[in-house]
Design a protein around this motif. Sequence first.
Motif, short mmCIF file in Angstrom:
data_model
loop_
_atom_site.label_atom_id
_atom_site.label_comp_id
_atom_site.label_asym_id
_atom_site.label_seq_id
_atom_site.Cartn_x
_atom_site.Cartn_y
_atom_site.Cartn_z
N GLY A 147 -45.44 45.43 16.23
CA GLY A 147 -46.44 44.80 16.16
C GLY A 147 -47.06 43.63 15.49
N VAL A 148 -46.23 43.26 14.87
CA VAL A 148 -46.30 42.03 14.01
C VAL A 148 -45.71 40.75 14.48
N PRO A 149 -46.31 39.92 15.37
CA PRO A 149 -45.83 38.71 16.10
C PRO A 149 -44.89 37.87 15.10
N TYR A 150 -45.63 37.60 13.84
CA TYR A 150 -44.95 36.69 12.66
C TYR A 150 -43.57 37.14 12.48
N ILE A 151 -43.21 38.58 12.58
CA ILE A 151 -41.86 39.12 12.45
C ILE A 151 -40.87 38.57 13.37
N GLN A 152 -41.23 38.50 14.62
CA GLN A 152 -40.50 38.03 15.75
C GLN A 152 -40.37 36.52 15.57
N PHE A 153 -41.29 35.93 15.12
CA PHE A 153 -41.33 34.41 15.10
C PHE A 153 -40.28 34.01 13.96
N LEU A 154 -40.43 34.67 12.96
CA LEU A 154 -39.29 34.22 11.87
C LEU A 154 -37.68 34.91 12.19
N GLY A 155 -37.80 35.82 13.25
CA GLY A 155 -36.47 36.67 13.57
C GLY A 155 -36.15 37.78 12.63
N ILE A 156 -36.84 38.17 11.62
CA ILE A 156 -36.81 39.24 10.76
C ILE A 156 -36.57 40.68 11.42
N ARG A 157 -35.55 41.31 11.13
CA ARG A 157 -35.46 42.60 11.70
C ARG A 157 -35.24 43.43 10.34
N PHE A 158 -35.19 44.86 10.60
CA PHE A 158 -34.98 45.82 9.48
C PHE A 158 -33.75 46.90 9.84
N ASP A 159 -32.74 46.92 8.97
CA ASP A 159 -31.73 47.96 9.17
C ASP A 159 -32.17 49.19 8.36
N ARG A 160 -32.18 50.47 9.14
CA ARG A 160 -32.57 51.50 8.38
C ARG A 160 -31.45 52.55 8.05
N ARG A 161 -31.38 53.07 6.84
CA ARG A 161 -30.33 54.16 6.53
C ARG A 161 -31.12 55.10 5.97
N GLY A 162 -31.41 56.18 6.63
CA GLY A 162 -32.17 57.38 6.11
C GLY A 162 -33.51 56.67 5.68
N ASP A 163 -34.13 56.94 4.74
CA ASP A 163 -35.56 56.48 4.51
C ASP A 163 -35.51 55.11 3.89
N GLU A 164 -34.38 54.54 3.84
CA GLU A 164 -34.25 53.22 3.13
C GLU A 164 -34.13 51.98 4.12
N LEU A 165 -35.06 51.01 3.78
CA LEU A 165 -35.05 49.80 4.71
C LEU A 165 -34.35 48.68 4.14
N THR A 166 -33.64 47.96 4.90
CA THR A 166 -33.31 46.64 4.26
C THR A 166 -33.76 45.55 5.31
N GLY A 167 -34.41 44.52 4.74
CA GLY A 167 -34.99 43.48 5.60
C GLY A 167 -33.86 42.44 5.77
N VAL A 168 -33.54 42.01 7.07
CA VAL A 168 -32.55 40.85 7.36
C VAL A 168 -33.21 39.73 7.98
N LEU A 169 -32.92 38.48 7.32
CA LEU A 169 -33.56 37.23 8.04
C LEU A 169 -32.42 36.41 8.39
N PRO A 170 -31.75 36.57 9.55
CA PRO A 170 -30.94 35.61 10.02
C PRO A 170 -30.99 34.41 10.10
N PHE A 171 -30.08 33.54 9.64
CA PHE A 171 -30.12 32.14 9.24
C PHE A 171 -30.56 31.52 10.83
N ALA A 172 -31.64 30.44 10.49
CA ALA A 172 -31.77 29.90 11.74
C ALA A 172 -32.10 28.15 11.14
N ASP A 173 -32.06 27.24 11.70
CA ASP A 173 -32.25 25.92 11.38
C ASP A 173 -33.44 25.61 10.97
N THR A 174 -34.35 26.29 11.60
CA THR A 174 -35.91 26.10 11.41
C THR A 174 -36.43 26.77 10.34
N HIS A 175 -35.50 27.41 9.53
CA HIS A 175 -35.95 27.86 8.22
C HIS A 175 -35.57 27.01 7.12
#
Length: 162
Positions: A25-53
Amino acid sequence: MIRRPEPVQVVKSRRDAALDQLVSGVPYIQFLGIRFDRRGDELTGVLPFADTHIGNPMIPAIHGGVTAAFLEVTAIIELSWVAMWSDLEAGAADVGKRPLPKTIDFTVDYLRAGLPRDAYTRARVNRFGRRYASVHVEAWQDNRSRLFAQATGHFLMPSDDG
């Protein structure tokens, strides 16, 4: 009436679907390529490297704005996740389609240069009330004990009546 526990795969699918709904629901998350890994109720944000960063190609280092955005997005998603967790566990549908918290203030500490590689974040909610929340977020790359940035934010929580 006795409620039987749901099969593990059904619970996992419902949790993952709610997280996907929240993040998509947040287009900026897709723009940056951010994803979230979930283990139970714990979230880890992941920003895969991109040259544009990269903000400074001479070092090279991740742009401070990308770092700040990654930290703030993680804080907002974590707050939303905490807010919907009890409803999600109770079996509610469409819990990922709620308004997001609004940033009151957000302070970033840049501790060292973000190198040209994947980055990770985790947020810890320090205070969670009906109207106000406080969150601390940490970002690292190869070693979690060697942070490259951290932030503290205060957020206005969406009201229950929409």
